[in-house]
Design a protein around this motif. Structure first.
Motif, PDB file in Angstrom:
ATOM      1  N   ASP A 204     -14.341   4.254  11.858  1.00 15.04           N
ATOM      2  CA  ASP A 204     -15.194   3.063  11.902  1.00 15.04           C
ATOM      3  C   ASP A 204     -14.555   1.872  11.194  1.00 15.04           C
ATOM      4  OD1 ASP A 204     -17.519   4.358  13.152  1.00 15.04           O
ATOM      5  OD2 ASP A 204     -17.534   5.513  11.299  1.00 15.04           O
ATOM      6  N   ILE A 205     -13.774   2.179  10.156  1.00 18.10           N
ATOM      7  CA  ILE A 205     -13.063   1.115   9.428  1.00 18.10           C
ATOM      8  C   ILE A 205     -11.625   1.580   9.216  1.00 18.10           C
ATOM      9  CG2 ILE A 205     -14.973  -0.031   8.245  1.00 18.10           C
ATOM     10  CD1 ILE A 205     -14.558   1.799   5.854  1.00 18.10           C
ATOM     11  N   VAL A 206     -10.722   0.619   9.022  1.00 21.05           N
ATOM     12  CA  VAL A 206      -9.311   0.973   8.834  1.00 21.05           C
ATOM     13  C   VAL A 206      -8.775   0.250   7.604  1.00 21.05           C
ATOM     14  CG1 VAL A 206      -8.654  -0.814  10.542  1.00 21.05           C
ATOM     15  CG2 VAL A 206      -6.997   0.952   9.897  1.00 21.05           C
ATOM     16  N   GLY A 207      -8.073   1.026   6.783  1.00 26.72           N
ATOM     17  CA  GLY A 207      -7.472   0.448   5.577  1.00 26.72           C
ATOM     18  C   GLY A 207      -6.199   1.201   5.245  1.00 26.72           C
ATOM     19  N   MET A 208      -5.466   0.714   4.255  1.00 24.53           N
ATOM     20  CA  MET A 208      -4.144   1.302   3.982  1.00 24.53           C
ATOM     21  C   MET A 208      -4.058   2.040   2.650  1.00 24.53           C
ATOM     22  SD  MET A 208      -1.851  -1.906   5.179  1.00 24.53           S
ATOM     23  CE  MET A 208      -2.207  -2.784   6.713  1.00 24.53           C
TER      24      MET A 208
ATOM     25  N   GLY B 199       0.567   1.251   6.937  1.00 24.22           N
ATOM     26  CA  GLY B 199       0.920  -0.119   6.581  1.00 24.22           C
ATOM     27  C   GLY B 199       2.418  -0.243   6.305  1.00 24.22           C
ATOM     28  N   PRO B 200       2.887  -1.348   5.749  1.00 25.19           N
ATOM     29  CA  PRO B 200       2.066  -2.502   5.430  1.00 25.19           C
ATOM     30  C   PRO B 200       1.687  -3.363   6.649  1.00 25.19           C
ATOM     31  CG  PRO B 200       4.336  -2.937   4.784  1.00 25.19           C
ATOM     32  CD  PRO B 200       4.289  -1.526   5.289  1.00 25.19           C
TER      33      PRO B 200
ATOM     34  N   PRO C 248       0.798  -1.235   0.000  1.00 21.93           N
ATOM     35  CA  PRO C 248       0.000   0.000   0.000  1.00 21.93           C
ATOM     36  C   PRO C 248       0.830   1.286   0.000  1.00 21.93           C
ATOM     37  CG  PRO C 248      -0.790  -1.520   1.672  1.00 21.93           C
ATOM     38  CD  PRO C 248       0.411  -2.158   1.073  1.00 21.93           C
ATOM     39  N   HIS C 249       1.945   1.290   0.741  1.00 20.63           N
ATOM     40  CA  HIS C 249       2.737   2.529   0.825  1.00 20.63           C
ATOM     41  C   HIS C 249       3.576   2.765  -0.427  1.00 20.63           C
ATOM     42  CE1 HIS C 249       5.428  -0.648   2.031  1.00 20.63           C
ATOM     43  NE2 HIS C 249       6.471   0.165   2.020  1.00 20.63           N
ATOM     44  N   GLN C 250       3.635   1.761  -1.312  1.00 22.58           N
ATOM     45  CA  GLN C 250       4.438   1.945  -2.526  1.00 22.58           C
ATOM     46  C   GLN C 250       3.588   1.997  -3.792  1.00 22.58           C
ATOM     47  OE1 GLN C 250       7.411  -1.133  -2.036  1.00 22.58           O
ATOM     48  NE2 GLN C 250       8.856   0.359  -1.175  1.00 22.58           N
TER      49      GLN C 250
END
Ligand code: HPA
Length: 246
Positions: A181-185, A163-164, A62-64
């Motif tokens: 409420d939700i967590v994603g990268m 992340g990752p 995700p960070h790349q």
């Protein structure tokens, strides 16, 4: 080729079942190459372009991800509306694994990502980002999900983490206090870049697991994969209902 609608596929959605591919295009942008070739095709009677956010073989963390190149490439191909599919962890009690969520807000915890097209010595521009998602696309997706009988959650704040690695239990407790409420990268800077390019962008989040510390067990990749399989089948049903409306 000019196409109106794009689907950005995340973890668990590297291709769209039933997509009749007409052609693939690897494009170059001023920001480099997107994560994968743009895949043009027809599904449910609609012509769309599909982009695999993490690369065709799911190799880009995700960070790349080159978010700028991804959004730029879609804009260049004529896209106006984007459905961004993303795996997330659930924090609110009604956001259990397998659930489909259409968030309406974002808090950005990412850092050091190329998060704007405004750089160098141009006029400084500040996009309005009060409501980070496009209401028109959000409403159509919500409608499609309801028609498909998916019982979606139609609001929620998406916390975008770097992340990752997954989060610590304390980080999740802090995010809950913040109102997430939700967590994603991958939600940011994707949403902000779409807004900078004037693209109508909404996220369809698939809850893959309870966020860290929300249950006693540690988070297992096996459980994430199983839930994503269930969730992505729902996404396909939702696309069947929503794409013709878009
Ligand atoms: N945290 C961050 N990103 C995620 C998670 C999570 O728990 N699950 C799926 N993507």
């Amino acid at each position: 080729m000019n196409v109106d609608i794009a689907v950005i596929g995340g973890t668990g959605l590297n291709t769209i079942k039933g997509l009749t591919i007409t052609h693939r295009e690897m494009v170059n942008t001023p920001y480099g190459q997107p994560s994968s070739p743009l895949i043009f095709g027809e599904v449910c009677g609609c012509t769309i372009v599909f982009l695999a956010r993490h690369g065709s073989g799911h190799t880009i963390p995700p960070h790349q991800v080159n978010y700028r190149a991804n959004l730029w490439a879609l804009k260049e191909s004529g896209v106006k509306k984007i459905i961004a599919v993303a795996a997330v962890g659930g924090m609110r009690d009604d956001m259990k694994p397998g659930k489909i969520v259409f968030p309406d807000q974002i808090i950005d915890y990412t850092w050091s990502r190329d998060s704007t097209y405004h750089e160098g010595h141009q006029d400084v521009k500040h996009i309005d980002f009060t409501y980070p998602y496009c209401e028109e696309v959000r409403a159509l997706l919500i409608n499609g999900a309801k028609k498909a009988g998916l019982d979606p959650t139609i609001d929620g704040t998406y916390g975008a983490t770097q992340g990752p690695r997954l989060e610590t239990a304390a980080e999740i407790r802090r995010m809950v206090r913040d109102g997430c409420d939700i967590v994603g990268m991958t939600g940011m800077p994707e949403a902000a870049l779409a807004r900078e390019l004037d693209l109508c962008y909404a996220t369809c989040a698939v809850v893959a697991n309870w966020a860290a510390g929300k249950q006693s067990e540690v988070i297992s990749m096996k459980v994430i994969e199983e839930n994503l399989k269930i969730g992505m089948d729902k996404v396909r049903k939702l696309l069947e209902e929503s794409l013709p409306q878009l």
